[in-house]
Motif scaffolding. Structure first.
Motif, mmCIF file in Angstrom:
data_model
loop_
_atom_site.group_PDB
_atom_site.id
_atom_site.type_symbol
_atom_site.label_atom_id
_atom_site.label_comp_id
_atom_site.label_asym_id
_atom_site.label_seq_id
_atom_site.Cartn_x
_atom_site.Cartn_y
_atom_site.Cartn_z
ATOM 1 N N MET A 135 13.368 -59.453 -21.376
ATOM 2 C CA MET A 135 14.542 -59.608 -22.213
ATOM 3 C C MET A 135 14.716 -58.355 -23.049
ATOM 4 S SD MET A 135 15.416 -62.512 -25.075
ATOM 5 C CE MET A 135 13.940 -62.287 -26.014
ATOM 6 N N ALA A 136 15.954 -57.906 -23.145
ATOM 7 C CA ALA A 136 16.276 -56.725 -23.947
ATOM 8 C C ALA A 136 16.405 -57.115 -25.418
ATOM 9 C CB ALA A 136 17.576 -56.113 -23.458
ATOM 10 N N THR A 137 16.126 -56.167 -26.290
ATOM 11 C CA THR A 137 16.290 -56.392 -27.721
ATOM 12 C C THR A 137 17.500 -55.605 -28.198
ATOM 13 O OG1 THR A 137 13.918 -56.714 -28.010
ATOM 14 C CG2 THR A 137 15.192 -56.216 -29.986
ATOM 15 N N TYR A 138 18.606 -56.312 -28.396
ATOM 16 C CA TYR A 138 19.841 -55.693 -28.857
ATOM 17 C C TYR A 138 19.927 -55.685 -30.377
ATOM 18 C CZ TYR A 138 21.497 -55.964 -24.049
ATOM 19 O OH TYR A 138 21.647 -55.807 -22.696
ATOM 20 N N ILE A 139 19.362 -56.728 -31.012
ATOM 21 C CA ILE A 139 19.412 -56.840 -32.466
ATOM 22 C C ILE A 139 18.071 -57.327 -32.993
ATOM 23 C CG2 ILE A 139 21.896 -57.273 -32.638
ATOM 24 C CD1 ILE A 139 21.072 -60.278 -33.054
ATOM 25 N N THR A 140 17.876 -57.118 -34.277
ATOM 26 C CA THR A 140 16.692 -57.602 -34.985
ATOM 27 C C THR A 140 17.166 -58.413 -36.194
ATOM 28 O OG1 THR A 140 16.565 -55.673 -36.425
ATOM 29 C CG2 THR A 140 15.377 -55.544 -34.314
ATOM 30 N N VAL A 141 16.243 -59.095 -36.824
ATOM 31 C CA VAL A 141 16.582 -59.826 -38.046
ATOM 32 C C VAL A 141 17.116 -58.861 -39.094
ATOM 33 C CG1 VAL A 141 15.649 -61.199 -39.951
ATOM 34 C CG2 VAL A 141 14.943 -61.709 -37.606
ATOM 35 N N ALA A 142 16.518 -57.674 -39.196
ATOM 36 C CA ALA A 142 16.976 -56.671 -40.166
ATOM 37 C C ALA A 142 18.414 -56.253 -39.874
ATOM 38 C CB ALA A 142 16.047 -55.463 -40.148
ATOM 39 N N ASP A 143 18.764 -56.113 -38.580
ATOM 40 C CA ASP A 143 20.142 -55.764 -38.214
ATOM 41 C C ASP A 143 21.118 -56.842 -38.686
ATOM 42 O OD1 ASP A 143 19.404 -53.406 -36.861
ATOM 43 O OD2 ASP A 143 19.167 -54.467 -34.952
ATOM 44 N N ASP A 166 20.662 -59.136 -41.009
ATOM 45 C CA ASP A 166 20.692 -59.141 -42.476
ATOM 46 C C ASP A 166 21.602 -58.036 -42.999
ATOM 47 O OD1 ASP A 166 18.988 -61.308 -42.708
ATOM 48 O OD2 ASP A 166 17.207 -60.109 -43.173
ATOM 49 N N ALA A 167 21.557 -56.856 -42.376
ATOM 50 C CA ALA A 167 22.387 -55.731 -42.816
ATOM 51 C C ALA A 167 23.868 -55.999 -42.548
ATOM 52 C CB ALA A 167 21.953 -54.457 -42.108
ATOM 53 N N ILE A 168 24.174 -56.681 -41.449
ATOM 54 C CA ILE A 168 25.575 -56.931 -41.081
ATOM 55 C C ILE A 168 26.161 -58.117 -41.836
ATOM 56 C CG2 ILE A 168 27.088 -57.646 -39.174
ATOM 57 C CD1 ILE A 168 25.179 -56.001 -37.315
ATOM 58 N N LEU A 169 25.426 -59.221 -41.892
ATOM 59 C CA LEU A 169 25.949 -60.460 -42.475
ATOM 60 C C LEU A 169 25.421 -60.779 -43.868
ATOM 61 C CD1 LEU A 169 25.771 -62.788 -39.324
ATOM 62 C CD2 LEU A 169 27.729 -61.475 -40.171
ATOM 63 N N GLY A 170 24.470 -59.997 -44.344
ATOM 64 C CA GLY A 170 23.845 -60.306 -45.621
ATOM 65 C C GLY A 170 22.637 -61.200 -45.404
ATOM 66 N N PRO A 171 21.742 -61.269 -46.369
ATOM 67 C CA PRO A 171 20.489 -61.997 -46.174
ATOM 68 C C PRO A 171 20.622 -63.521 -46.126
ATOM 69 C CG PRO A 171 20.657 -61.201 -48.421
ATOM 70 C CD PRO A 171 21.829 -60.628 -47.677
ATOM 71 N N ASP A 172 21.767 -64.063 -46.483
ATOM 72 C CA ASP A 172 21.931 -65.516 -46.543
ATOM 73 C C ASP A 172 22.587 -66.115 -45.306
ATOM 74 O OD1 ASP A 172 20.809 -65.478 -49.100
ATOM 75 O OD2 ASP A 172 22.765 -65.142 -50.042
ATOM 76 N N TRP A 173 22.591 -65.394 -44.176
ATOM 77 C CA TRP A 173 23.257 -65.898 -42.968
ATOM 78 C C TRP A 173 22.540 -67.109 -42.375
ATOM 79 C CZ3 TRP A 173 20.701 -65.732 -38.235
ATOM 80 C CH2 TRP A 173 19.596 -64.878 -38.155
ATOM 81 N N ALA A 174 21.264 -67.258 -42.684
ATOM 82 C CA ALA A 174 20.500 -68.419 -42.207
ATOM 83 C C ALA A 174 19.281 -68.609 -43.100
ATOM 84 C CB ALA A 174 20.047 -68.202 -40.763
ATOM 85 N N ASP A 203 29.537 -52.437 -32.065
ATOM 86 C CA ASP A 203 30.179 -53.674 -31.617
ATOM 87 C C ASP A 203 29.175 -54.642 -30.999
ATOM 88 O OD1 ASP A 203 32.672 -52.933 -32.485
ATOM 89 O OD2 ASP A 203 33.451 -52.399 -30.505
ATOM 90 N N VAL A 204 28.191 -54.111 -30.295
ATOM 91 C CA VAL A 204 27.165 -54.956 -29.682
ATOM 92 C C VAL A 204 26.296 -55.582 -30.775
ATOM 93 C CG1 VAL A 204 25.182 -55.019 -28.117
ATOM 94 C CG2 VAL A 204 27.198 -53.651 -27.526
ATOM 95 N N LYS A 205 25.952 -54.801 -31.791
ATOM 96 C CA LYS A 205 25.177 -55.354 -32.911
ATOM 97 C C LYS A 205 25.996 -56.390 -33.678
ATOM 98 C CE LYS A 205 21.946 -51.592 -33.722
ATOM 99 N NZ LYS A 205 21.342 -50.697 -34.708
ATOM 100 N N GLY A 221 25.966 -59.461 -31.590
ATOM 101 C CA GLY A 221 24.640 -60.063 -31.676
ATOM 102 C C GLY A 221 24.421 -60.795 -32.987
ATOM 103 N N ALA A 222 24.927 -60.216 -34.064
ATOM 104 C CA ALA A 222 24.796 -60.848 -35.378
ATOM 105 C C ALA A 222 25.543 -62.183 -35.402
ATOM 106 C CB ALA A 222 25.315 -59.923 -36.472
ATOM 107 N N ARG A 223 26.751 -62.192 -34.841
ATOM 108 C CA ARG A 223 27.521 -63.433 -34.801
ATOM 109 C C ARG A 223 26.839 -64.477 -33.915
ATOM 110 N NH1 ARG A 223 29.623 -59.485 -37.586
ATOM 111 N NH2 ARG A 223 31.439 -60.087 -38.787
ATOM 112 N N LEU A 224 26.270 -64.030 -32.807
ATOM 113 C CA LEU A 224 25.545 -64.957 -31.934
ATOM 114 C C LEU A 224 24.306 -65.514 -32.636
ATOM 115 C CD1 LEU A 224 25.813 -63.059 -28.533
ATOM 116 C CD2 LEU A 224 26.957 -65.202 -29.155
#
Length: 130
Positions: A1-9, A11-19, A51-53, A56-59
């Motif tokens: 499996m490829a790694t397109y995003i990380t938790v840090a990514d 958090d940076a895009i949606l803020g730390p409260d996304w989940a 755009d991919v990140k 990924g953040a939305r997913l």
């Protein structure tokens, strides 16, 4: 499996409260699995496009809410009636179009829209001449 995003990514895009913190790793895992299954083409894995990140953040957020791999259970009720002379018969049944993108959650539809430039057509193939 490829790694397109990380938790840090995410958090940076949606803020730390996304989940909730305990859901983040699994949600990112599911998002990366979903992205990998799409067979995206032309992406430099050392420099993932924004755009991919974003997708990924939305997913990942969708996964944290339990919506990424949800099965469509609602559809439309359809009825058909056939009449031949004095004889008539009718049939009612439920119909679900699982192939339609409209059957997917809004967060998945948005992500797929962002990924359009990198999605491959399973029916297309490259032809190389000489």
């Amino acid at each position: 499996m490829a790694t397109y995003i990380t938790v840090a990514d995410v958090d940076a895009i949606l803020g730390p409260d996304w989940a909730a913190p305990e859901l983040k790793e699994e949600a990112v895992f599911e998002a990366n699995a979903y992205l990998t299954a799409l067979n995206l083409v032309g992406i430099d894995m050392d420099d993932i496009p924004d755009d991919v990140k974003q997708a990924g953040a939305r997913l990942a957020k969708c996964a944290s809410q339990g919506k990424l791999y949800v099965q469509q259970t609602e559809g439309s009720l359809e009825a058909k009636t056939v009449k031949a002379g004095a004889v008539s018969t009718s049939k009612s049944f439920g119909s679900i179009d699982k192939t339609s993108t409209a059957a997917q959650p809004a967060c998945v539809q948005l992500a797929l829209s962002l990924l359009t430039p990198w999605r491959s057509n399973p029916f297309a193939f490259a032809v190389k001449r000489g």
